[in-house]
Design a protein around this motif. Structure first.
Motif, short mmCIF file in Angstrom:
data_model
loop_
_atom_site.label_atom_id
_atom_site.label_comp_id
_atom_site.label_asym_id
_atom_site.label_seq_id
_atom_site.Cartn_x
_atom_site.Cartn_y
_atom_site.Cartn_z
N VAL A 238 0.86 -1.18 0.00
CA VAL A 238 0.00 0.00 0.00
C VAL A 238 0.89 1.23 0.00
CG1 VAL A 238 -1.77 1.28 1.24
CG2 VAL A 238 -1.80 -1.23 1.27
N ALA A 239 0.67 2.12 -0.93
CA ALA A 239 1.47 3.34 -0.99
C ALA A 239 1.16 4.22 0.21
CB ALA A 239 1.18 4.10 -2.28
N ALA A 240 2.18 4.88 0.71
CA ALA A 240 1.97 5.79 1.83
C ALA A 240 1.05 6.91 1.39
CB ALA A 240 3.31 6.36 2.29
N PRO A 241 0.11 7.37 2.27
CA PRO A 241 -0.84 8.41 1.88
C PRO A 241 -0.17 9.68 1.37
CG PRO A 241 -1.49 7.41 3.95
CD PRO A 241 -0.12 6.87 3.62
N GLY A 242 1.00 10.01 1.94
CA GLY A 242 1.68 11.24 1.53
C GLY A 242 2.77 11.03 0.51
N ALA A 243 2.72 9.90 -0.22
CA ALA A 243 3.80 9.59 -1.17
C ALA A 243 3.95 10.69 -2.22
CB ALA A 243 3.52 8.24 -1.85
N LEU A 244 2.82 11.22 -2.71
CA LEU A 244 2.89 12.28 -3.72
C LEU A 244 3.58 13.51 -3.17
CD1 LEU A 244 2.14 13.25 -6.55
CD2 LEU A 244 -0.08 13.98 -5.64
N TYR A 268 -4.40 14.16 3.12
CA TYR A 268 -4.09 12.99 2.30
C TYR A 268 -4.36 11.71 3.09
CZ TYR A 268 -1.97 15.40 -1.69
OH TYR A 268 -1.76 16.15 -2.82
N ALA A 269 -4.02 11.73 4.38
CA ALA A 269 -4.25 10.54 5.19
C ALA A 269 -5.75 10.26 5.32
CB ALA A 269 -3.63 10.72 6.58
N ALA A 270 -6.57 11.33 5.48
CA ALA A 270 -8.01 11.15 5.59
C ALA A 270 -8.60 10.60 4.29
CB ALA A 270 -8.67 12.47 5.96
N LEU A 271 -8.11 11.11 3.16
CA LEU A 271 -8.60 10.62 1.87
C LEU A 271 -8.25 9.16 1.65
CD1 LEU A 271 -7.73 13.66 -0.43
CD2 LEU A 271 -10.01 12.89 0.24
N ALA A 279 -0.18 8.75 10.13
CA ALA A 279 0.53 9.29 8.98
C ALA A 279 1.65 10.21 9.44
CB ALA A 279 -0.41 10.04 8.05
N GLY A 280 1.36 11.00 10.45
CA GLY A 280 2.40 11.91 10.96
C GLY A 280 3.55 11.15 11.57
#
Length: 286
Positions: A238-244, A268-271, A279-280
């Motif tokens: 699973v890609a990290a939520p903040g990868a972008l 991004y984490a919520a989405l 995420a933090g």
């Protein structure tokens, strides 16, 4: 008759210490990720499996007092049965600057590799990139790995070296970039170079070192072929939520003293349906 110093203090149980580095794994395998397991597999392939097992108890008991990784060498202090801790060293050849530039050019030329690394993850088949360039990310022979310890045990690895190997594998679990740092490229250096190459369209997929397109006559055999697809992600990955966000160059914007990128991460984490606090934490660990 003069005897070696170690005859004067016969070996015995290791001295108990407080504040040592304890392996997180309390039973079973110590290495958890594919890259740290690969490191242990490489050592076992050299016929070290039985000797490595002797150090597992030391690693879990916290007998390693300190360990430092720098370019090409890992040094550690391990408490054994003697009053003074033993000095341990595990060394590997660091790649030269020209070799690293070739690796970075190859990585930047494949969006999948660049995205994974910029997201703080180790691509599953990154070894293939090194192999194609005639390099080995992990040592492929015992001659490439230098190990020594100040203890009187003549076997290599002794239990002090073995304990350090296990804790080194665990440190790779926590931060895969340490494998690359051991070979001579820190996380910051690698990611900065990848961003630079991606930003100017560099990498092995760009044509020519000067950034100029090759003549059509020189590429007729490949002009109409489809590009190579990116490697398939590992099952369950699973890609990290903040990868972008991690692929962006630092933005010169702050809100009340905080970088705007950090303020965007909870969204991004919520989405992604994940907890923003997690995420933090993931960001802080990287």
């Amino acid at each position: 008759m003069n005897r070696p110093w170690w005859y004067e203090d016969p070996p015995g149980p290791p001295r108990k210490v407080a504040g040592g580095i304890r392996a997180r794994s309390r039973r079973g395998e110590i290495a958890q990720t594919w890259w740290s397991r690969r490191f242990i597999e490489v050592l076992e392939s050299f016929g070290m499996g039985g000797r490595l097992a002797r150090g597992r108890r030391y690693a879990r008991a916290g007998q390693v007092l300190g360990m430092t990784l720098s370019t090409s060498v890992v040094v550690a202090r391990v408490q054994g049965s003697r009053p003074e801790p033993y000095q341990v060293r595990i060394a590997v050849r660091a790649f030269r600057e020209a070799e690293w530039r070739r690796v970075e050019d190859a990585l930047a030329g494949q969006a999948w590799y660049a995205a994974k690394l910029l997201a703080g993850q180790m691509p599953q088949d990154i070894e293939d990139v090194f192999d194609r360039l005639g390099l080995k990310l992990f040592p492929d022979s015992q001659r490439e790995l230098s190990m020594d310890c100040s203890c009187p045990d003549w076997e290599v690895p002794c239990k002090h070296l073995a304990a350090t190997c296990y804790l080194l594998a665990e440190s790779f679990d926590s931060d895969p970039f340490q494998i690359l740092a051991w070979r001579g490229r820190t996380r910051t250096e690698l990611l900065d170079h990848l961003r630079e190459l991606r930003g100017r369209g560099g990498g092995e997929t760009a044509a020519g070192e000067a950034g100029e397109a090759p003549a059509l006559a020189d590429c007729l055999d490949t002009f109409w072929t489809a590009p190579h697809p990116p490697p398939s992600p590992a099952p369950g990955a699973v890609a990290a939520p903040g990868a972008l966000l991690d692929q962006l160059d630092p933005l010169p914007l702050t809100v009340r003293g905080r970088p705007v990128v950090d303020l965007l991460r909870p969204g991004y984490a919520a989405l992604a349906g994940t907890d923003s606090d997690a995420a933090g934490t993931d960001r802080a660990d990287r």
